[in-house]
Design an enzyme around this catalytic site. Structure first.
Site, mmCIF file in Angstrom:
data_model
loop_
_atom_site.group_PDB
_atom_site.id
_atom_site.type_symbol
_atom_site.label_atom_id
_atom_site.label_comp_id
_atom_site.label_asym_id
_atom_site.label_seq_id
_atom_site.Cartn_x
_atom_site.Cartn_y
_atom_site.Cartn_z
ATOM 1 N N TYR A 1 0.838 -1.207 0.000
ATOM 2 C CA TYR A 1 0.000 0.000 0.000
ATOM 3 C C TYR A 1 0.871 1.254 0.000
ATOM 4 O O TYR A 1 0.664 2.197 -0.773
ATOM 5 C CB TYR A 1 -0.895 -0.043 1.239
ATOM 6 C CG TYR A 1 -1.794 1.144 1.428
ATOM 7 C CD1 TYR A 1 -2.730 1.496 0.462
ATOM 8 C CD2 TYR A 1 -1.728 1.912 2.586
ATOM 9 C CE1 TYR A 1 -3.566 2.583 0.650
ATOM 10 C CE2 TYR A 1 -2.561 2.993 2.786
ATOM 11 C CZ TYR A 1 -3.479 3.324 1.809
ATOM 12 O OH TYR A 1 -4.298 4.408 1.997
ATOM 13 N N LYS B 1 1.287 4.301 -2.867
ATOM 14 C CA LYS B 1 1.079 5.722 -2.566
ATOM 15 C C LYS B 1 2.343 6.535 -2.852
ATOM 16 O O LYS B 1 2.262 7.681 -3.309
ATOM 17 C CB LYS B 1 0.650 5.895 -1.103
ATOM 18 C CG LYS B 1 -0.759 5.372 -0.836
ATOM 19 C CD LYS B 1 -1.795 6.254 -1.524
ATOM 20 C CE LYS B 1 -3.210 5.816 -1.256
ATOM 21 N NZ LYS B 1 -4.204 6.654 -1.951
ATOM 22 N N HIS C 1 -9.814 -0.327 10.477
ATOM 23 C CA HIS C 1 -8.725 0.177 11.315
ATOM 24 C C HIS C 1 -9.086 0.041 12.798
ATOM 25 O O HIS C 1 -10.222 -0.225 13.159
ATOM 26 C CB HIS C 1 -8.446 1.642 10.985
ATOM 27 C CG HIS C 1 -7.869 1.825 9.623
ATOM 28 N ND1 HIS C 1 -8.640 2.161 8.535
ATOM 29 C CD2 HIS C 1 -6.611 1.701 9.153
ATOM 30 C CE1 HIS C 1 -7.868 2.242 7.469
ATOM 31 N NE2 HIS C 1 -6.637 1.969 7.804
ATOM 32 N N TRP D 1 -5.853 -6.295 19.558
ATOM 33 C CA TRP D 1 -4.813 -7.006 18.808
ATOM 34 C C TRP D 1 -3.446 -6.465 19.237
ATOM 35 O O TRP D 1 -3.297 -5.250 19.458
ATOM 36 C CB TRP D 1 -4.952 -6.771 17.313
ATOM 37 C CG TRP D 1 -6.179 -7.362 16.708
ATOM 38 C CD1 TRP D 1 -7.108 -8.147 17.321
ATOM 39 C CD2 TRP D 1 -6.620 -7.183 15.352
ATOM 40 N NE1 TRP D 1 -8.100 -8.477 16.426
ATOM 41 C CE2 TRP D 1 -7.824 -7.906 15.218
ATOM 42 C CE3 TRP D 1 -6.122 -6.494 14.244
ATOM 43 C CZ2 TRP D 1 -8.533 -7.951 14.016
ATOM 44 C CZ3 TRP D 1 -6.817 -6.539 13.056
ATOM 45 C CH2 TRP D 1 -8.011 -7.270 12.941
ATOM 46 N N ASP E 1 1.682 -5.881 15.634
ATOM 47 C CA ASP E 1 1.668 -4.518 16.166
ATOM 48 C C ASP E 1 1.806 -3.485 15.054
ATOM 49 O O ASP E 1 1.334 -2.359 15.177
ATOM 50 C CB ASP E 1 2.849 -4.315 17.135
ATOM 51 C CG ASP E 1 2.465 -4.653 18.564
ATOM 52 O OD1 ASP E 1 1.258 -4.779 18.851
ATOM 53 O OD2 ASP E 1 3.388 -4.781 19.393
HETATM 54 O O1 GFB Z 1 -5.431 0.786 12.555
HETATM 55 P P1 GFB Z 1 -4.603 -0.385 12.276
HETATM 56 O O2 GFB Z 1 -5.292 -1.574 11.695
HETATM 57 O O3 GFB Z 1 -3.443 -0.021 11.271
HETATM 58 O O4 GFB Z 1 -3.885 -0.872 13.626
HETATM 59 P P2 GFB Z 1 -1.986 0.658 11.311
HETATM 60 C C1 GFB Z 1 -3.242 0.012 14.505
HETATM 61 C C2 GFB Z 1 -2.752 -0.731 15.736
HETATM 62 O O5 GFB Z 1 -3.896 -1.100 16.523
HETATM 63 C C3 GFB Z 1 -1.979 -2.018 15.485
HETATM 64 C C4 GFB Z 1 -3.796 -2.464 16.918
HETATM 65 O O6 GFB Z 1 -0.947 -2.112 16.432
HETATM 66 C C5 GFB Z 1 -3.025 -3.108 15.751
HETATM 67 O O7 GFB Z 1 -2.471 -4.354 16.114
HETATM 68 N N1 GFB Z 1 -5.124 -3.018 17.163
HETATM 69 C C6 GFB Z 1 -5.603 -3.383 18.379
HETATM 70 C C7 GFB Z 1 -6.099 -3.230 16.264
HETATM 71 N N2 GFB Z 1 -6.833 -3.880 18.273
HETATM 72 C C8 GFB Z 1 -7.186 -3.786 16.965
HETATM 73 C C9 GFB Z 1 -8.358 -4.129 16.252
HETATM 74 O O8 GFB Z 1 -9.334 -4.634 16.783
HETATM 75 N N3 GFB Z 1 -8.364 -3.865 14.912
HETATM 76 C C10 GFB Z 1 -7.295 -3.289 14.278
HETATM 77 N N4 GFB Z 1 -7.382 -3.042 12.947
HETATM 78 N N5 GFB Z 1 -6.147 -2.990 14.936
HETATM 79 C C11 GFB Z 1 -2.619 0.968 8.863
HETATM 80 C C12 GFB Z 1 -2.021 0.515 7.573
HETATM 81 O O9 GFB Z 1 -1.666 0.688 9.795
HETATM 82 O O10 GFB Z 1 -2.850 2.353 8.938
HETATM 83 C C13 GFB Z 1 -2.588 1.164 6.415
HETATM 84 O O11 GFB Z 1 -2.083 -0.885 7.513
HETATM 85 C C14 GFB Z 1 -2.836 2.651 6.597
HETATM 86 O O12 GFB Z 1 -1.758 0.929 5.339
HETATM 87 C C15 GFB Z 1 -3.520 2.934 7.894
HETATM 88 O O13 GFB Z 1 -1.644 3.385 6.507
HETATM 89 C C16 GFB Z 1 -3.740 4.401 8.133
HETATM 90 O O14 GFB Z 1 -2.015 2.028 11.881
HETATM 91 O O15 GFB Z 1 -0.990 -0.257 11.940
#
Ligand code: GFB
Length: 325
Positions: free
Chosen positions: A137, A141, A180, A203, A280
């Site tokens: 991704y 970008k 997210h 997570w 993470d």
């Molecule tokens: O928001 P998120 O999925 O993406 O996860 P990133 C942020 C952090 O929250 C990670 C934790 O450390 C996850 O392990 N987390 C805890 C969780 N509980 C949860 C949950 O229930 N769901 C999710 N999704 N996360 C993304 C990128 O990175 O950010 C994209 O993969 C993009 O490419 C986006 O840039 C803005 O912040 O890690």
């Protein structure tokens, strides 16, 4: 942008695009052009060409993208790199061919190296290795930024690139696998409360630090950028550097701290537990927004206020991407 400029918002049903449409309408822009995915598939180059040749917008906001949280990025790396490269290549090329001189390309804070100094300045782009969980991704970008910069140098366009940090707001994706962290935690605490469950599972370790930007603040920053007087922009927009602008809120917190705030707002009494088998991702992502603040922009919505607004929108059940509604 003039009040009667014909403005195409690509991706107007998504979190970012819907905030841009709200922001533009609130400021009196009435000549907005939008197309749903069913009406225009941005991966289809011929369809994109026909659309631009027919509509000939004066300004474009490119908010259409394949997006998702850490699990979606890891599960569908091919979709993330292919769809994003295709969408942005088609839109940038066909916009230019149709005479669009002003465009704003939306990216993400994950374009920056995984371990770069904090807060992250625009100049840190391509100074180190990327975070593996979202490299496809991020690379797509980065290619979009490079393309905007190349078009500006070769064709004299003014294609700007805005990089918001983790965004949230009305119309977010509450799917627990694809979305997210912030919308996932709103949903998890809400459902735990409704079902009288004793725990909510986070997570990973909960230690990564993230900065969250409310979508209407992001839209405000983008519209501000597109409306800057020529001389002011010229100072921040040199052909020697990528036309990059960070959009952030200025503060970050750990995922565990975010969970505690959401738990309080949802009024849940569930205990927080960790699933450490989940990744993470990047240890910290806090953007330096001094470039944008020097141009007169400030975020308005605090995290607490933004979370209350997002939770209210979630409870109303009007978020279009909410699964099963
Ligand atoms: O928001 P998120 O999925 O993406 O996860 P990133 C942020 C952090 O929250 C990670 C934790 O450390 C996850 O392990 N987390 C805890 C969780 N509980 C949860 C949950 O229930 N769901 C999710 N999704 N996360 C993304 C990128 O990175 O950010 C994209 O993969 C993009 O490419 C986006 O840039 C803005 O912040 O890690």
């Amino acid at each position: 942008m003039k009040q009667d400029s014909k403005i195409y918002v690509a991706g107007h049903r998504g979190l970012a695009g819907s905030a841009l449409v709200r922001g533009l309408q609130a400021r009196g822009y009435r000549n907005l052009v939008t197309r749903t995915h069913a009406e225009l598939d941005l991966i289809d180059q011929r369809a994109v060409r026909e659309f631009f040749q027919r509509e000939r917008p004066g300004v474009v906001f490119l908010a259409a993208a394949k997006v998702g949280g850490i699990a979606a990025n890891e599960s569908y790396p091919a979709d993330f790199i292919f769809q994003n490269l295709a969408i942005q290549t088609n839109v940038l090329e066909e916009a230019w061919k149709a005479g669009v001189r002003e465009l704003l390309f939306l990216g993400t804070a994950c374009i920056y190296p995984r371990d770069c100094p904090q807060p992250i300045k625009e100049e840190y782009l391509l100074t180190g290795p990327l975070e593996p969980t979202n490299r496809p991704y991020a690379l797509a970008k980065i290619a979009g930024i490079e393309m905007c910069w190349a078009f500006n140098r070769q064709y004299g366009t003014r294609y700007l690139c805005a990089m918001p940090n983790n965004m949230y707001g009305p119309g977010d994706n509450y799917d627990l696998q694809a979305g997210h962290v912030l919308p996932a935690l709103i949903r998890k605490f809400h459902e735990a409360k409704a079902r009288r469950e004793k725990t909510v599972t986070l997570w990973g370790s909960g230690t990564p630090r993230r900065e969250f930007v409310y979508s209407d603040d992001m839209a405000d920053a983008c519209i501000h950028l597109m409306n800057l007087p020529e001389q002011q922009l010229a100072a921040a927009f040199s052909p020697q550097q990528p036309p990059l602008f960070n959009i952030g809120h200025g503060k970050d917190q750990t995922i565990r701290e975010l969970a505690e705030i959401i738990k309080r707002i949802v009024e849940s009494d569930a205990d927080i537990v960790h699933d450490r088998s989940k990744p993470d991702g990047t240890p910290q992502k806090l953007l330096d927004t001094s470039k944008l603040s020097a141009l007169g922009w400030r975020p308005r919505v605090s995290l607490e206020e933004g979370l209350r607004l997002a939770y209210a929108s979630f409870k109303m059940g009007t978020d279009p991407i909410f699964p099963g509604r």
